[in-house]
Motif scaffolding. Structure first.
Motif, mmCIF file in Angstrom:
data_model
loop_
_atom_site.group_PDB
_atom_site.id
_atom_site.type_symbol
_atom_site.label_atom_id
_atom_site.label_comp_id
_atom_site.label_asym_id
_atom_site.label_seq_id
_atom_site.Cartn_x
_atom_site.Cartn_y
_atom_site.Cartn_z
ATOM 1 N N LEU A 36 -3.699 9.054 17.744
ATOM 2 C CA LEU A 36 -2.516 9.916 17.632
ATOM 3 C C LEU A 36 -1.358 9.109 18.201
ATOM 4 N N LEU A 37 -0.415 8.731 17.334
ATOM 5 C CA LEU A 37 0.765 7.966 17.762
ATOM 6 C C LEU A 37 1.830 8.952 18.236
ATOM 7 N N ILE A 38 2.262 8.795 19.495
ATOM 8 C CA ILE A 38 3.301 9.667 20.059
ATOM 9 C C ILE A 38 4.562 8.832 20.244
ATOM 10 N N ALA A 39 5.600 9.160 19.491
ATOM 11 C CA ALA A 39 6.860 8.397 19.569
ATOM 12 C C ALA A 39 7.991 9.331 19.171
ATOM 13 N N SER A 91 1.210 5.919 23.055
ATOM 14 C CA SER A 91 2.614 6.307 23.254
ATOM 15 C C SER A 91 3.506 5.085 23.097
ATOM 16 N N VAL A 92 4.592 5.251 22.356
ATOM 17 C CA VAL A 92 5.595 4.195 22.207
ATOM 18 C C VAL A 92 6.928 4.823 22.586
ATOM 19 N N GLY A 93 7.501 4.456 23.740
ATOM 20 C CA GLY A 93 8.770 5.051 24.139
ATOM 21 C C GLY A 93 8.984 4.971 25.632
ATOM 22 N N THR A 97 8.221 9.948 26.828
ATOM 23 C CA THR A 97 7.150 9.829 25.833
ATOM 24 C C THR A 97 5.817 9.540 26.523
ATOM 25 N N THR A 98 5.830 8.604 27.463
ATOM 26 C CA THR A 98 4.613 8.317 28.230
ATOM 27 C C THR A 98 4.146 9.594 28.933
ATOM 28 N N GLY A 99 5.122 10.348 29.460
ATOM 29 C CA GLY A 99 4.792 11.586 30.175
ATOM 30 C C GLY A 99 4.108 12.601 29.279
ATOM 31 N N VAL A 115 2.844 1.873 25.273
ATOM 32 C CA VAL A 115 3.782 0.789 24.953
ATOM 33 C C VAL A 115 5.154 1.246 25.451
ATOM 34 N N PRO A 116 5.518 0.896 26.705
ATOM 35 C CA PRO A 116 6.778 1.391 27.272
ATOM 36 C C PRO A 116 7.988 0.666 26.703
ATOM 37 N N THR A 117 9.072 1.392 26.515
ATOM 38 C CA THR A 117 10.295 0.777 25.975
ATOM 39 C C THR A 117 11.495 0.954 26.908
ATOM 40 N N THR A 118 11.270 1.458 28.121
ATOM 41 C CA THR A 118 12.312 1.519 29.154
ATOM 42 C C THR A 118 11.695 0.962 30.452
#
Ligand code: NAD
Length: 354
Positions: A36-39, A91-93, A97-99, A115-118
């Motif tokens: 399940l991709l969460i973004a 999770s990508v974000g 999003t990670t939360g 996959v964190p982006t911040t």
């Protein structure tokens, strides 16, 4: 050397420019992965690349993400995971999003690949948070700690300057608190001070030149270390003050952290000057002023009055701040709490003579 207890958390970290290309191999380390991709909708462009790379390993995509993880949203995302028979959450974000992925893991027991982006750092911690009818609840559970974290600085070059600055200062706050938090050990202090050095150097470069990949790599490395020390050293006065103010006045999370940090650090030093010794070796003699100057240098607001808290709110906040910080190694006096809040609301540069 003081006696200490240090507990290492499990987890695999992959860090490289272009690391996102290793996602198929990382996902295939799980048995028959059904992802399940969460973004969030706003990060659709980043997630599209991941979706293409993973092909039919992705069985469903969840795009609704909101700050502070509303419980009904987490319930719905968990139901979507069950409906798709997903066995892995990706999770990508940013931290929101990670939360959400962590809140779904809490409900389903499914593993998380983040996959964190911040620079929030949530991906390195077993801390979850969610909000129900305006009340935020947090807790620790190793079930929500991502099993794998893939850091790819190339995903962060489009991070807006204001988010770069604010989430970077949030990361710095984790490291500053690690210097005197109750779970600090020589291991976390060494990591935290490296992160302070890396972040204070990288964040101005990333703000000035958002597409400078070296600056982005350094900042993301600092964020990784910051999340790691938050997970093990824990939190103290600064985070407790922010929890109170965020809950009472609904202030934007990362900006509030940036504004409060210099003043909370001043208050810690007022209670115990020894608490800042490790930070002084990295930042120089006047740590609170240095943190205030960095906040301003990054273009962030330096007064809580600019983001929604007023002088009239201080009386409401003082007793709550005192209660929330009473168990910290450096508890506040009523006078210190009041001075901290006055300076933070007004944006006064902390001064050793104050
Ligand atoms: P965020 O996730 O809300 O993201 C901030 C903004 O940046 C959003 O508008 C998002 O769409 C955008 N964005 C994210 N990545 C982007 C990219 N690469 N390019 C362009 N835009 C991008 O904010 P945040 O600061 O990352 O996270 C804050 C949240 O994380 C808070 O709710 C906080 O409580 C939580 N947090 C939790 C922990 C923990 O250990 N549980 C630790 C730190 C923070």
């Amino acid at each position: 050397m003081h006696p200490f207890v240090h507990e290492s958390l499990p987890g695999r970290v992959v860090f490289a420019a272009g690391a996102v290309n290793s996602l198929p191999a990382e996902v295939d380390r799980f048995t028959q992965p059904r992802v399940l991709l969460i973004a969030a909708e706003a990060e659709r462009h980043l997630a599209a690349r991941v979706e293409t790379l993973l092909g039919d390993r992705v069985v469903a995509v969840w795009r609704t993400v909101r700050q502070h993880v509303p419980t009904d949203l987490a319930d719905d995302a968990a139901a979507a995971a069950a409906a798709a028979a997903a066995n892995l959450l990706l999770s990508v974000g940013g931290g929101s999003t990670t939360g959400l992925a962590k809140a779904v893991a809490l409900r389903t027991g499914l593993p998380v690949l983040a996959v964190p982006t911040t620079y929030a750092g949530s991906e390195m911690t077993p801390i979850w948070g969610q909000t129900d009818k305006g009340t935020k609840t947090t807790g620790r559970d190793t079930a929500v700690l991502p099993r794998v974290v893939v850091y790819d600085p190339e995903l962060t070059t489009g991070l807006p300057t204001a988010v770069t600055a604010a989430s970077g200062m949030n990361a710095l706050a984790h490291c500053v608190e690690a210097a005197y938090a109750p779970g600090a050990s020589p291991v976390t202090t060494a990591q935290a001070m490296t992160a302070v050095e890396v972040l204070t150097d990288a964040l101005p470069r990333a703000v000035d030149h958002p597409d400078d990949l070296d600056a982005r790599s350094d900042a993301l490395y600092g964020a990784f270390l910051a999340g790691s020390v938050l997970a093990t050293a824990g939190i103290s006065v600064h985070h407790h003050v922010c929890h109170v103010l965020g809950g009472l006045f609904d202030l934007p999370h990362a900006q509030m952290h940036a504004i409060v940090l210099p003043h909370a650090t001043w208050a810690v030093a007022a209670a115990d000057p020894e608490a800042l010794r490790a930070l002084e070796r990295v930042l120089g003699a006047d740590v609170p002023a240095r943190l205030f100057d960095l906040t301003a240098r990054l273009g962030l607001p330096t007064a809580l009055a600019a983001i929604g808290m007023q002088d009239a709110d201080i009386d409401i906040a003082v007793p709550r701040v005192l209660a929330a910080t009473a168990g910290d190694p450096t508890p506040l006096t009523p006078a210190t709490a009041r001075r901290l809040l006055h300076a933070a609301v007004g944006g006064t540069r902390p001064d050793k003579s104050r």
